[in-house]
Design an enzyme around this catalytic site. Structure first.
Site, PDB file in Angstrom:
ATOM      1  CG  PHE A 201      -2.083   0.931   1.104  1.00 17.93           C
ATOM      2  CD1 PHE A 201      -3.181   0.601   0.332  1.00 17.93           C
ATOM      3  CD2 PHE A 201      -2.063   2.151   1.740  1.00 17.93           C
ATOM      4  CE1 PHE A 201      -4.257   1.464   0.203  1.00 17.93           C
ATOM      5  CE2 PHE A 201      -3.124   3.025   1.621  1.00 17.93           C
ATOM      6  CZ  PHE A 201      -4.229   2.689   0.849  1.00 17.93           C
TER       7      PHE A 201
ATOM      8  CD  GLU B  64      -2.653  -6.241   6.202  1.00 14.87           C
ATOM      9  OE1 GLU B  64      -3.850  -6.231   6.534  1.00 14.87           O
ATOM     10  OE2 GLU B  64      -2.077  -5.248   5.698  1.00 14.87           O
TER      11      GLU B  64
ATOM     12  CB  VAL C 258       0.060   4.847   7.863  1.00 13.14           C
ATOM     13  CG1 VAL C 258      -1.435   4.991   8.131  1.00 13.14           C
ATOM     14  CG2 VAL C 258       0.502   3.396   8.017  1.00 13.14           C
TER      15      VAL C 258
ATOM     16  CG  HIS D 184      -8.340   3.045   8.311  1.00 10.77           C
ATOM     17  ND1 HIS D 184      -7.344   3.087   7.373  1.00 10.77           N
ATOM     18  CD2 HIS D 184      -8.561   1.733   8.552  1.00 10.77           C
ATOM     19  CE1 HIS D 184      -6.982   1.857   7.062  1.00 10.77           C
ATOM     20  NE2 HIS D 184      -7.707   1.020   7.760  1.00 10.77           N
TER      21      HIS D 184
ATOM     22  CG  PHE E 269       8.366   1.807  13.725  1.00 15.88           C
ATOM     23  CD1 PHE E 269       7.223   1.040  13.770  1.00 15.88           C
ATOM     24  CD2 PHE E 269       8.253   3.151  13.412  1.00 15.88           C
ATOM     25  CE1 PHE E 269       5.978   1.599  13.508  1.00 15.88           C
ATOM     26  CE2 PHE E 269       7.023   3.720  13.141  1.00 15.88           C
ATOM     27  CZ  PHE E 269       5.879   2.942  13.188  1.00 15.88           C
TER      28      PHE E 269
END
Length: 154
Positions: free
Chosen positions: A22, A58, A81, A88, A113
């Site tokens: 994504f 995921e 993101v 969301h 991360f």
């Protein structure tokens, strides 16, 4: 006083990378930055495995699965993101961060991360190789250092 720290020489390290598809126009740049940094610091191309997942949510499961194999000295997580009009964003960011941290703590393998959490596409682009550097490259350097530090404490 003894000083314990890692170094950024990647020779003989095996690194796993989990990347979100994504926002792949950003995550592919993060991956390029990570791979370039790993290679420049001595990690062999054959010692880098990349797993693609659908989205940031995921990432933790596959990061944990990779770490549990004990095949990798460190696992790098890369995703993007970008805040939208709903809550969301908050759920995905929070759960991804918690899951990634838990993956590291439960396995003893450094899980780094490298998930961008930005308000705008422009901020993400800046952090994927333009004005604000490449956070994938930074995550790779952290992975090498943490892998070596972890080894020194065994």
């Amino acid at each position: 006083m003894n000083k314990i720290e890692g170094h950024v020489i990647g020779t003989d390290l095996k690194i796993g990378i989990v990347v979100s598809r994504f926002n792949d126009f950003i995550t592919s740049k993060l991956l390029s930055g990570a791979e370039d940094t790993l290679l420049r610091h001595g990690v062999k191309a054959d010692d880098i495995d990349v797993a693609w997942v659908p989205g940031a949510f995921e990432i933790p499961l596959i990061a944990k699965k990779m770490a549990e194999t004990k095949k990798y000295d460190a696992v790098i997580t890369l995703g993007t993101v970008i805040r939208g009009a709903t809550s969301h964003y908050d759920y995905v960011c929070n759960e991804a961060a918690k899951g990634i941290a838990a993956s590291s703590m439960s396995t003893g393998v450094p899980v780094i991360f490298g998930v961008l959490t930005t308000d705008t596409i422009e901020q993400a682009v800046e952090r994927a190789g333009t004005k604000a550097g490449n956070k994938g490259a930074e995550a790779a350097a952290a992975a090498i250092e943490m892998a070596n530090l972890t080894r020194s404490l065994q």
